[in-house]
Design an enzyme around this catalytic site. Structure first.
Site, PDB file in Angstrom:
ATOM      1  N   ASP A 135       0.811  -1.036  -0.015  1.00 39.86           N
ATOM      2  CA  ASP A 135       0.042  -0.119   0.095  1.00 39.86           C
ATOM      3  C   ASP A 135       0.883   1.099  -0.025  1.00 39.86           C
ATOM      4  O   ASP A 135       1.663   1.306   0.725  1.00 39.86           O
ATOM      5  CB  ASP A 135      -0.845  -0.072   1.347  1.00 39.86           C
ATOM      6  CG  ASP A 135      -2.317   0.530   0.981  1.00 39.86           C
ATOM      7  OD1 ASP A 135      -2.364   1.666   0.275  1.00 39.86           O
ATOM      8  OD2 ASP A 135      -3.283  -0.142   1.566  1.00 39.86           O
ATOM      9  N   ASP A 241      -3.185   4.990  -2.299  1.00 38.42           N
ATOM     10  CA  ASP A 241      -4.122   5.336  -1.495  1.00 38.42           C
ATOM     11  C   ASP A 241      -4.548   6.802  -1.780  1.00 38.42           C
ATOM     12  O   ASP A 241      -3.836   7.681  -2.340  1.00 38.42           O
ATOM     13  CB  ASP A 241      -3.765   5.614  -0.276  1.00 38.42           C
ATOM     14  CG  ASP A 241      -4.666   5.912   1.130  1.00 38.42           C
ATOM     15  OD1 ASP A 241      -5.673   4.966   1.239  1.00 38.42           O
ATOM     16  OD2 ASP A 241      -4.562   6.968   1.371  1.00 38.42           O
ATOM     17  N   GLU A 306      -6.559   4.038  -5.931  1.00 38.23           N
ATOM     18  CA  GLU A 306      -7.643   4.083  -5.179  1.00 38.23           C
ATOM     19  C   GLU A 306      -8.528   5.338  -5.635  1.00 38.23           C
ATOM     20  O   GLU A 306      -7.980   6.346  -5.124  1.00 38.23           O
ATOM     21  CB  GLU A 306      -7.669   3.912  -3.680  1.00 38.23           C
ATOM     22  CG  GLU A 306      -8.989   4.046  -2.997  1.00 38.23           C
ATOM     23  CD  GLU A 306      -8.792   4.771  -1.698  1.00 38.23           C
ATOM     24  OE1 GLU A 306      -9.861   4.322  -0.795  1.00 38.23           O
ATOM     25  OE2 GLU A 306      -8.125   5.620  -1.215  1.00 38.23           O
ATOM     26  N   HIS A 374     -11.641  -2.720   3.228  1.00 40.10           N
ATOM     27  CA  HIS A 374     -11.461  -2.430   4.854  1.00 40.10           C
ATOM     28  C   HIS A 374     -12.159  -1.255   5.226  1.00 40.10           C
ATOM     29  O   HIS A 374     -12.171  -0.816   6.141  1.00 40.10           O
ATOM     30  CB  HIS A 374     -10.090  -2.409   5.232  1.00 40.10           C
ATOM     31  CG  HIS A 374      -9.303  -1.254   4.500  1.00 40.10           C
ATOM     32  ND1 HIS A 374      -9.254  -1.245   3.185  1.00 40.10           N
ATOM     33  CD2 HIS A 374      -8.768  -0.175   5.079  1.00 40.10           C
ATOM     34  CE1 HIS A 374      -8.446  -0.164   2.838  1.00 40.10           C
ATOM     35  NE2 HIS A 374      -8.348   0.521   3.755  1.00 40.10           N
ATOM     36  N   ASP A 375     -12.995  -0.541   4.125  1.00 36.03           N
ATOM     37  CA  ASP A 375     -13.513   0.767   4.362  1.00 36.03           C
ATOM     38  C   ASP A 375     -15.034   0.509   4.147  1.00 36.03           C
ATOM     39  O   ASP A 375     -15.801   1.441   4.471  1.00 36.03           O
ATOM     40  CB  ASP A 375     -13.228   1.759   3.311  1.00 36.03           C
ATOM     41  CG  ASP A 375     -11.568   2.333   3.635  1.00 36.03           C
ATOM     42  OD1 ASP A 375     -11.031   2.197   4.920  1.00 36.03           O
ATOM     43  OD2 ASP A 375     -10.913   2.624   2.755  1.00 36.03           O
TER      44      ASP A 375
HETATM   45  C1  NOJ Z   1      -8.174   5.111   2.226  1.00 41.11           C
HETATM   46  C2  NOJ Z   1      -8.031   4.115   2.926  1.00 41.11           C
HETATM   47  O1  NOJ Z   1      -8.613   2.839   2.294  1.00 41.11           O
HETATM   48  C3  NOJ Z   1      -8.776   4.541   4.324  1.00 41.11           C
HETATM   49  O2  NOJ Z   1      -8.615   3.219   5.350  1.00 41.11           O
HETATM   50  C4  NOJ Z   1      -7.785   5.377   4.716  1.00 41.11           C
HETATM   51  O3  NOJ Z   1      -8.265   6.081   5.929  1.00 41.11           O
HETATM   52  C5  NOJ Z   1      -7.664   6.725   4.008  1.00 41.11           C
HETATM   53  N1  NOJ Z   1      -7.402   6.319   2.609  1.00 41.11           N
HETATM   54  C6  NOJ Z   1      -6.888   7.681   4.421  1.00 41.11           C
HETATM   55  O4  NOJ Z   1      -5.503   7.244   4.129  1.00 41.11           O
END
Ligand code: NOJ
Ligand code: MG
Length: 597
Positions: A135, A241, A306, A374-375
Site C-alpha cells: 500500500d 491510497d 484508489e 477495509h472501508d
Molecule cells: C483510504 C484508505 O482505504 C482508508 O482506510 C484511509 O483511512 C484513507 N484512505 C486515508 O489514508
C-alpha cells in the site's frame, strides 16, 4: 495505366478491410471480451487478495495480526488460488488511522514485526508463485514523521514539505481562524493550528495525517525514492491510497461551495461541501505519471489506484492513455457505490453497473471488480449471506481482475462493535449516537480460521477488535471440511478462471430481467459457460429461452451452485433444462452449455 493501378490498389484495400471487419465481428470486439494479449502481465492473470495485516493472523499473541502471522498463512493463500496479495500498510505508525498514518515510509512497525519478517513474507509468497503489492500512501504522513517535526520547526529543507498557511485572522477570544472552510474527510476543519510555527497545516484526513506538499519538488523526489526502496526489496507493485486528494488549489484563501444535494445538514460533515478546490486537481496526473515511470524502470510491476466517489469520467482518467499510461487500473468501486444493499441488487442494476465501467473504459484497458474492502461493510451484510456465492461467481468470472478482501471467501459478516470497543477514528469522531453509521471496525475484525478460542486467530487472551460471534460456524476449517461451502466455491472459481474462455473469451449477457442476471463466457473451440444469478429474495423459476437475446441450447450441465441450493436436480454434474430453471434466493448457478450435435 496509373489510374488503373490506383483503382486496383484501392479495391484491394477495400476488399482487405472488409475481410478484416468481418473477422473482427466474428471474433468479437475487445469490448465484448478482452483484447487478445500474447502474454498477460501478472495483474491481469490473478485475483488480487487484500490482506488487512492486523486481522489475518497473530503470531506473537498480542492480539493484533502481524507479518509472521501472514507468512504462516502463505499455504492457505496459495491454496486459495489468488495469485497476488495486496498488503494494507505495515509501516511504522502511531496507528491513529490504523497504519494509514505513516511515520516512516521505508520501515516496518514493531507491531507487525521487523524488516526481516517482511523479507520472509515476500519470500514465502514468491516461493509459492504469489506476487506481493504494497500500500503506497502518498497524500499524507503521520504528524510523528520526522519530516513533520522538522517542518514545524521550519528546519530546511523541510519547511515546505507540508501545506502550511497563515490564519485568516483572529476571533474575539484571540483564537486563529483557519484560512478557509475546507473540511476533513473524517469530519471537522481540515486545518490544525501549530503554536510553534504560528501557522495552520492542512490535513485531508485526521489532524494526525498532515498532507504532504506535492508542489515541492523534494517531496516528489522523496516519495519516488519510497517506491524505489520497496521495488528494490522485490515487491511487485503498489495500491495507491487516496489519490484524488493529492493536490489542492494553490490559492488557499478560497472557500469551497456548499453542496446543493448533500443529504447532510451537519456543516462539519465532509459531504456538506462541494470539493471543487481540493479534489482531482490537474497536477495529480503529472505526479502519477512520474510514479509510472519509476515502476517502468523495473520489469512487470503493477500500479492500482484508489479513486472513490468520483464521476466515471474522472475515474477513467487514472488509466491514462497510450501516450501517457498511468495506473494499470483505478479500482472499480461501482459494485459498492451503485449497489448499497439487497434491494439495489437486480438483474438490470447489475447490467447497468457493469456496462457503466465497460462502456467508459478507454480502449485497450483492463477492467477490474471490487466487492468490498477495509472501508466498506462485508458483502454478506450488505447483500445477504445467500448472495455471497453468486457475487463471488460474478466478479471472478467477468473479464478483468477481481479484488477480494480477506474473509469474503468464507462469507464473513459485519461484527457488532460497542462504542467502548470502537477503534476506528472515522467512527469515534461521530460520537456514541452515530458511530455505527461511520465506523469501519465491523469489517476489520479478525479472520476466522477455526472453532477454537478467538477463531484460531491468536494464541493470546484478547484481540484488538472482538472476533465475530459466528466464528464457530463461519470459519476456514469448517468450510474446508464441509461438503459444500463458500470457501470451496471460491477455490473452484479461482481455478476455473484460469481456463481459456475466462482468460480471453468473449462475454455476453443473454438474460437480464429484474430478478435474473446472466453472464456467458465463450471462445471458439472451447465449451461455453453460463452463469445465472437470481438477484431476488424469492425462489425464481425462469425460462431462459424466452428471455434470451442469443440462441441457447436446450440444456446445460451444472458446474457450481450456491451453498443455499439443496435440490437434488442441481447437484454439480446434473443436466438441467434451460427452459425451466429453478433458482433459490440469491443463487448463482454456473452451467456448461451442451451444444447440440
Ligand atoms: C483510504 C484508505 O482505504 C482508508 O482506510 C484511509 O483511512 C484513507 N484512505 C486515508 O489514508
Ligand atoms: Mg501480533
Amino acid at each position: 495505366m496509373a489510374n488503373k493501378a490506383a483503382y486496383g490498389a484501392l479495391f484491394a484495400l477495400l476488399f482487405l478491410s472488409a475481410i478484416f471487419v468481418t473477422v473482427i465481428c466474428i471474433i468479437g470486439s475487445p469490448r465484448d471480451g478482452l483484447a487478445h494479449h500474447e502474454s498477460f502481465p501478472f495483474w491481469q492473470r490473478t485475483i488480487v487478495y487484500q490482506v488487512y495485516p492486523r486481522s489475518l493472523g497473530d503470531s506473537d499473541g498480542d492480539g493484533a495480526g502481524d507479518l509472521r502471522g501472514i507468512s504462516s498463512k502463505a499455504d492457505y493463500l496459495h491454496g486459495l488460488g489468488v495469485g497476488t496479495v495486496w498488503l494494507s500498510p505495515v509501516y511504522p505508525s502511531p496507528m491513529a488511522d490504523f497504519g494509514y498514518d505513516i511515520a516512516d515510509f521505508v520501515g516496518i512497525d514493531p507491531l507487525f514485526g521487523t524488516m526481516a519478517d517482511f523479507e520472509e513474507l515476500r519470500a514465502a509468497l514468491h516461493d509459492r508463485g504469489l506476487k506481493l503489492m504494497m500500500d503506497f500512501v502518498p497524500n499524507h504522513s503521520s504528524d510523528e514523521h520526522q519530516w513533520f517535526a522538522k517542518s514545524k520547526r521550519r528546519e530546511e529543507p523541510y519547511t515546505d514539505y507540508y501545506v502550511w498557511a497563515d490564519p485568516k485572522g483572529f476571533n474575539e477570544t484571540g483564537q486563529p481562524i483557519p484560512p478557509n472552510n475546507w473540511l476533513s474527510v473524517f469530519r471537522g476543519s481540515a486545518w490544525t493550528w501549530v503554536e510553534e510555527r504560528q501557522q495552520f497545516y492542512y490535513h485531508q484526513f485526521l489532524a494526525k495525517q498532515p498532507d504532504l506538499n506535492y508542489r515541492n519538488e523534494r517531496v516528489r523526489e522523496e516519495m519516488k525514492n519510497v517506491l524505489r526502496f520497496w521495488l528494490d526489496k522485490g515487491v511487485d507493485g503498489f495500491r495507491v491510497d487516496a489519490i484524488t486528494h493529492l493536490f489542492e488549489v494553490q490559492d488557499l484563501s478560497q472557500d469551497e461551495p456548499v453542496a446543493s444535494h448533500s443529504g447532510t445538514d451537519d456543516p462539519l460533515d465532509y459531504g456538506y461541501l462541494n470539493h471543487t478546490l481540493t479534489l482531482n486537481q490537474p497536477e495529480t496526473f503529472t505526479v502519477v505519471k512520474e510514479w509510472r515511470d519509476v515502476l517502468d524502470q523495473y520489469p512487470d510491476k503493477a500500479m492500482i489506484i484508489e479513486v472513490f466517489g468520483e464521476e466515471i469520467e474522472e475515474v477513467m482518467k487514472y488509466y491514462g492513455n497510450d501516450s501517457v499510461p498511468l495506473a494499470d487500473f483505478p479500482f472499480n468501486f461501482l459494485l459498492i457505490e451503485h449497489l448499497r444493499n439487497r434491494s439495489d441488487l437486480t438483474g438490470f442494476a447489475l447490467k447497468d453497473t457493469i456496462d457503466l465501467w465497460m462502456d467508459n473504459m478507454p480502449e485497450g484497458k483492463w477492467p477490474n471488480w471490487v466487492l468490498g474492502n477495509h472501508d466498506y461493510g462485508r458483502v454478506a451484510s450488505r447483500f445477504g449471506t445467500d448472495a455471497v456465492d453468486a457475487l463471488n461467481m460474478l466478479v471472478l468470472l467477468l473479464p478483468g481482475t477481481p479484488v477480494t478482501y480477506n474473509g469474503e471467501e468464507i462469507g464473513m459478516v459485519n461484527t457488532f462493535i460497542s462504542w467502548e470497543d470502537t477503534q476506528d477514528p472515522q467512527g469515534c469522531r461521530y460520537g456514541p449516537e452515530h458511530y455505527q453509521e461511520f465506523s469501519r471496525d465491523p469489517e476489520r475484525t479478525p479472520m476466522q480460521w477455526d472453532n477454537t478460542s478467538f477463531a484460531g486467530f491468536t494464541k493470546g487472551n484478547s484481540t484488538w477488535l472482538p472476533v465475530n460471534e459466528n466464528y464457530k460456524e463461519v470459519n476456514v476449517k469448517a468450510q474446508l471440511q464441509a461438503e459444500e461451502s463458500h470457501l470451496k466455491i471460491y477455490k473452484e472459481l479461482a481455478a476455473l478462471r484460469k481456463e481459456e474462455p475466462f482468460v480471453r473469451g468473449h462475454v455476453a449477457y443473454p438474460v437480464v430481467t429484474f430478478e435474473i442476471f446472466s453472464v456467458m463466457r465463450y471462445l471458439e473451440g472451447y465449451e461455453s459457460y453460463l452463469l445465472v444469478i437470481n438477484t431476488s429474495e424469492g425462489e425464481v423459476e425462469v425460462d431462459l429461452h424466452h428471455h434470451s437475446n442469443v440462441e441457447l441450447p436446450p440444456s446445460a450441465v451444472v458446474i457450481l451452485r450456491s451453498v443455499t441450493d439443496t435440490s437434488n436436480s442441481t447437484v454439480p454434474g446434473s443436466v438441467v433444462k434451460l427452459s425451466e430453471l429453478i433458482l433459490v434466493p440469491g443463487e448463482g448457478l454456473l452451467l456448461n452449455l451442451i451444444e447440440e450435435e
